[in-house]
Design a protein around this motif. Structure first.
Motif, short mmCIF file in Angstrom:
data_model
loop_
_atom_site.label_atom_id
_atom_site.label_comp_id
_atom_site.label_asym_id
_atom_site.label_seq_id
_atom_site.Cartn_x
_atom_site.Cartn_y
_atom_site.Cartn_z
N VAL A 138 0.89 -1.16 0.00
CA VAL A 138 0.00 0.00 0.00
C VAL A 138 0.92 1.21 0.00
O VAL A 138 1.57 1.50 1.02
N ASN A 150 -6.03 2.38 -2.77
CA ASN A 150 -4.95 2.58 -1.79
C ASN A 150 -3.70 3.20 -2.42
O ASN A 150 -2.73 3.45 -1.72
N LEU A 156 -9.62 8.59 1.59
CA LEU A 156 -10.22 7.37 1.00
C LEU A 156 -11.48 7.05 1.78
O LEU A 156 -11.46 6.92 3.01
N HIS A 159 -14.87 1.83 3.74
CA HIS A 159 -15.32 0.66 2.98
C HIS A 159 -15.02 -0.64 3.74
O HIS A 159 -14.07 -0.71 4.51
N GLU A 161 -13.52 -4.19 2.90
CA GLU A 161 -12.61 -4.60 1.84
C GLU A 161 -13.31 -5.57 0.88
O GLU A 161 -13.93 -6.54 1.31
N LEU A 174 -2.70 -4.81 8.12
CA LEU A 174 -1.91 -3.69 7.57
C LEU A 174 -0.68 -3.50 8.45
O LEU A 174 -0.80 -3.12 9.62
N THR A 187 -5.11 5.34 9.10
CA THR A 187 -6.14 4.46 8.58
C THR A 187 -7.40 4.81 9.39
O THR A 187 -7.39 4.70 10.62
N HIS A 290 -13.07 0.64 6.95
CA HIS A 290 -11.87 1.46 7.02
C HIS A 290 -11.73 2.37 5.80
O HIS A 290 -12.33 2.12 4.76
N GLY A 291 -10.93 3.39 5.98
CA GLY A 291 -10.59 4.32 4.90
C GLY A 291 -9.21 4.88 5.22
O GLY A 291 -8.44 4.23 5.94
N ARG A 292 -8.91 6.06 4.71
CA ARG A 292 -7.59 6.64 5.03
C ARG A 292 -7.69 8.15 5.00
O ARG A 292 -8.42 8.71 4.17
N ARG A 304 4.99 6.82 2.69
CA ARG A 304 4.22 5.84 3.48
C ARG A 304 4.20 4.49 2.75
O ARG A 304 4.00 4.42 1.53
N LEU A 306 2.83 0.41 3.52
CA LEU A 306 2.25 -0.66 4.32
C LEU A 306 2.32 -1.97 3.53
O LEU A 306 2.27 -1.95 2.31
N ARG A 308 -0.03 -5.28 3.05
CA ARG A 308 -1.42 -5.68 3.33
C ARG A 308 -1.59 -7.18 3.11
O ARG A 308 -1.07 -7.73 2.15
O1 LIG Z 1 -3.87 3.18 3.51
C1 LIG Z 1 -4.56 2.68 4.40
O2 LIG Z 1 -4.35 2.89 5.60
C2 LIG Z 1 -5.68 1.75 4.05
C3 LIG Z 1 -5.91 1.69 2.58
C4 LIG Z 1 -6.91 0.62 2.24
O3 LIG Z 1 -8.09 0.80 2.32
C5 LIG Z 1 -6.44 -0.70 1.86
O4 LIG Z 1 -5.27 -0.86 1.55
O5 LIG Z 1 -7.26 -1.63 1.85
#
Ligand SMILES: O=C(O)CCC(=O)C(=O)O
Ligand SMILES: [Fe+2]
Length: 330
Positions: A138, A150, A156, A159, A161, A174, A187, A290-292, A304, A306, A308
């Motif tokens: 991510v 992402n 964001l 949602h 997932e 994450l 997040t 979740h969103g961002r 940044r 991550l 996933r």
């Molecule tokens: O960037 C984030 O913290 C979450 C992004 C996201 O919704 C995802 O990677 O599923």
């Protein structure tokens, strides 16, 4: 929880928030290093995955305890936070900047993400998303700043997932390798257990009816049949949620009003979980959405980043759609 900037802190959070000691971090680092074998192995290799599954029995005891607790009951927030994991910066390569980036090499951070995910359940991926890789990156991508994916850096939308998918993940993991330069990108997390309490009965009733459709996100390349579905399912006071506020559409005006009230309720009880390097969050994708938050990428190799992962609780789920019974769902 110290990184929950908004929202309420409940005592149960402490039970699902674990900071490893230095000794526990080393213990986990050693198991991950064994799997990484100096980067000579590949995450998506079935033998590697089998070995990783066996090695989960060697994870630090307190880590196994908190994961087991979370699997049984994810609490009102439906989030588990694990801290002081070995991700090894300095020594990390530059943050990738390409679209559809994945981690095929069994690095220490990739091994850490997979080990913990495999103790929680079964690691899965989707053939049509990021080429079915089990560990996905991510990262912000130049030119995609405004995208609702992402790869973007504008806010964001909340949602579930892969809300459109019959075999969507039960959990999303994450793992933060790097946060954004300001250290504030978060997040956004919210829970239907909290949101549903804010909704009048007649609104809940509408959300329990198949008056909504959800489309596949841009990251998915497959077409899917769009059938009406309810947004809330199961127990009236403790339902599962299936919604993506960027991709779910109401089928009539009453459904539209109910969906708007649900979004407001989710935002009212949301919190920004600011993951710092070495911290991993798991979200229960049946209860948490979740969103961002927005951030400003620099594309200088220090953005940044991550890893996933997706987790199913049941290894027979979607078996007919998984080539050779493997982890990739088509
Ligand atoms: O960037 C984030 O913290 C979450 C992004 C996201 O919704 C995802 O990677 O599923
Ligand atoms: Fe997501």
């Amino acid at each position: 929880m110290d990184t929950m900037n908004q929202g309420t802190l409940v005592p149960e959070r402490a039970l699902l928030d674990l900071t490893l000691t230095g000794a526990e971090r080393d213990e986990l680092g050693q198991v991950a290093a064994l799997l990484a074998d100096a980067g000579r192995r590949l995450v998506d290799d079935r033998e590697w995955l089998a070995q990783a599954r066996e090695l989960t029995s060697r994870l630090p005891l307190r880590l196994r305890e908190v994961v087991r607790r979370f699997r049984h009951d994810p609490g009102d927030d439906a989030v588990m936070a694990l801290r002081n994991l070995p991700v090894g910066d300095p020594g990390l390569p530059a943050t990738p900047t390409v679209a559809e980036s994945v981690e095929r090499t069994a690095t220490v951070p990739a091994a850490v993400a997979v080990l913990i995910s495999l103790y929680l359940g079964e690691v899965v991926a989707y053939r049509d998303e990021k080429s079915g890789a089990l560990v996905q990156n991510v990262v912000p991508v130049p030119g995609r700043e405004e995208s609702q994916s992402n790869a973007g850096s504008i806010p964001l939308e909340l949602h579930v997932e892969n809300a459109f998918h019959a075999h969507r993940p039960d959990f999303v993991g994450l793992l933060c390798l790097r946060n954004d330069h300001s250290g504030t990108a978060g997040t956004l997390v919210s829970s239907v257990r909290r949101a549903v309490r804010l909704l009048p009965d007649d609104v809940r009733d509408v959300l329990f009816q198949p008056r909504f459709v959800t489309e596949a996100p841009p990251s998915f390349r497959s077409a899917n049949s769009v059938e009406g579905h309810p947004v809330l399912e199961g127990m009236p006071d403790d339902p599962n949620v299936r919604v993506d506020f960027n991709a779910t559409s109401p089928l009539d005006d009453t459904a539209k009003a109910a969906l708007e009230l649900l979004r407001t309720a989710f935002l009212d009880v949301s919190a920004s979980l600011v993951l710092q390097p070495g911290e991993m969050a798991f979200l229960d994708n049946r209860i948490a959405i979740h969103g961002r938050t927005a951030f400003t990428p620099r594309y200088d190799g220090r953005d940044r980043w991550l890893h996933r992962t997706f987790v199913h609780l049941d290894n027979r789920r979607g078996l007919a759609q998984r080539a050779d019974g493997g982890p990739v769902i088509s």
